[in-house]
Motif scaffolding. Sequence first.
Motif, short mmCIF file in Angstrom:
data_model
loop_
_atom_site.label_atom_id
_atom_site.label_comp_id
_atom_site.label_asym_id
_atom_site.label_seq_id
_atom_site.Cartn_x
_atom_site.Cartn_y
_atom_site.Cartn_z
N LYS A 35 34.29 38.88 55.59
CA LYS A 35 32.66 38.21 53.55
C LYS A 35 32.93 36.73 54.48
CE LYS A 35 32.90 39.56 51.11
NZ LYS A 35 32.23 40.27 49.68
N THR A 36 31.91 36.29 54.59
CA THR A 36 31.26 34.70 54.73
C THR A 36 30.49 34.22 53.72
OG1 THR A 36 29.04 35.70 55.32
CG2 THR A 36 30.22 35.40 56.79
N GLY A 37 31.01 32.46 53.80
CA GLY A 37 30.17 31.56 52.78
C GLY A 37 31.84 31.93 51.63
N ARG A 38 30.94 31.98 50.08
CA ARG A 38 31.84 31.41 49.79
C ARG A 38 32.19 33.52 48.72
NH1 ARG A 38 29.30 26.40 46.42
NH2 ARG A 38 29.58 25.21 47.24
N PHE A 39 33.65 33.63 48.01
CA PHE A 39 33.75 34.96 47.64
C PHE A 39 35.42 35.03 46.72
CE2 PHE A 39 37.54 36.27 50.63
CZ PHE A 39 37.01 35.30 51.53
N SER A 40 35.41 35.37 45.84
CA SER A 40 36.30 35.52 44.60
C SER A 40 37.36 36.16 44.84
CB SER A 40 36.14 34.89 43.24
OG SER A 40 35.40 33.95 43.46
N LEU A 41 39.03 36.39 45.62
CA LEU A 41 39.46 37.61 45.39
C LEU A 41 40.93 37.31 44.11
CD1 LEU A 41 41.81 36.06 49.15
CD2 LEU A 41 39.77 38.65 47.79
N CYS A 42 40.52 38.23 43.17
CA CYS A 42 41.91 39.00 41.87
C CYS A 42 42.73 38.30 41.13
CB CYS A 42 41.03 40.56 41.94
SG CYS A 42 41.73 40.57 40.24
N ARG A 43 43.69 37.44 40.75
CA ARG A 43 44.55 37.07 40.48
C ARG A 43 45.37 38.21 39.07
NH1 ARG A 43 46.65 31.99 39.92
NH2 ARG A 43 44.99 31.52 38.25
N CYS A 44 44.45 38.22 38.96
CA CYS A 44 44.95 39.43 37.37
C CYS A 44 45.48 40.37 37.79
CB CYS A 44 43.72 38.92 36.18
SG CYS A 44 42.16 40.90 36.56
N GLY A 45 44.66 41.59 38.28
CA GLY A 45 45.57 42.62 39.04
C GLY A 45 44.52 43.46 38.31
N GLU A 46 43.24 43.33 37.95
CA GLU A 46 43.29 44.36 36.77
C GLU A 46 41.34 44.30 37.29
OE1 GLU A 46 44.03 45.68 33.85
OE2 GLU A 46 46.01 44.62 34.47
N SER A 47 41.19 43.95 38.47
CA SER A 47 39.85 44.21 39.03
C SER A 47 39.27 45.65 39.25
CB SER A 47 39.67 43.51 40.29
OG SER A 47 38.30 43.43 41.16
N LYS A 48 38.51 45.65 39.01
CA LYS A 48 37.90 47.32 39.70
C LYS A 48 37.65 47.33 40.73
CE LYS A 48 37.43 49.50 35.25
NZ LYS A 48 38.04 47.80 34.08
N THR A 49 37.78 46.12 41.42
CA THR A 49 36.34 45.57 42.91
C THR A 49 37.99 45.12 44.12
OG1 THR A 49 35.52 44.14 42.38
CG2 THR A 49 33.97 45.99 42.26
N LYS A 50 39.14 45.65 43.47
CA LYS A 50 40.18 45.29 44.59
C LYS A 50 39.44 44.64 45.71
CE LYS A 50 43.78 45.91 41.17
NZ LYS A 50 43.29 46.30 39.99
N PRO A 51 39.82 43.71 46.51
CA PRO A 51 40.77 42.78 46.37
C PRO A 51 40.35 42.08 45.45
CG PRO A 51 40.44 42.12 48.87
CD PRO A 51 40.00 43.22 47.31
N TYR A 52 38.57 41.56 45.17
CA TYR A 52 37.63 40.91 45.10
C TYR A 52 37.86 40.41 42.92
CZ TYR A 52 36.39 41.54 49.72
OH TYR A 52 35.93 42.13 51.06
N CYS A 53 37.28 39.92 43.12
CA CYS A 53 37.24 39.15 41.32
C CYS A 53 35.88 40.32 40.77
CB CYS A 53 36.98 38.02 41.10
SG CYS A 53 36.91 37.18 39.27
N ASP A 54 36.08 40.97 39.81
CA ASP A 54 34.79 41.61 39.35
C ASP A 54 34.57 40.60 37.47
OD1 ASP A 54 36.47 42.86 37.72
OD2 ASP A 54 35.94 44.49 37.80
N GLY A 55 35.46 40.20 37.27
CA GLY A 55 34.86 38.70 36.02
C GLY A 55 35.79 39.85 35.15
N THR A 56 36.79 40.65 35.35
CA THR A 56 37.56 41.46 34.21
C THR A 56 38.39 39.97 33.94
OG1 THR A 56 37.34 43.00 34.97
CG2 THR A 56 39.46 42.83 33.21
N HIS A 57 39.07 39.15 34.30
CA HIS A 57 39.92 38.26 33.84
C HIS A 57 39.61 37.71 32.64
CE1 HIS A 57 37.13 35.86 36.62
NE2 HIS A 57 37.87 34.88 35.61
N LYS A 58 38.15 37.78 32.66
CA LYS A 58 37.73 36.65 31.51
C LYS A 58 38.00 38.24 30.09
CE LYS A 58 34.15 35.34 33.89
NZ LYS A 58 32.48 35.16 34.86
#
Length: 64
Positions: A35-58
Amino acid sequence: MEPGKVIITLIPNGPAKVECDEAQIVMTDGTTQTKTGRFSLCRCGESKTKPYCDGTHKTCGFEG
Ligand code: FES
């Protein structure tokens, strides 16, 4: 950003935002993703695209 520097910012009630030139992420099956640049790693455990955040934390009520 300073070359080689990695900035990880924990977003309240959200992901860990990563900013870097390049990151190697070793997945649970041993494969590697680059990965390059900017990306987000899930902390809530609910993302369907782990280890990346898919916005489910909202919508899952994650606090942290
Ligand atoms: S932190 Fe965003 S989906 Fe988990």
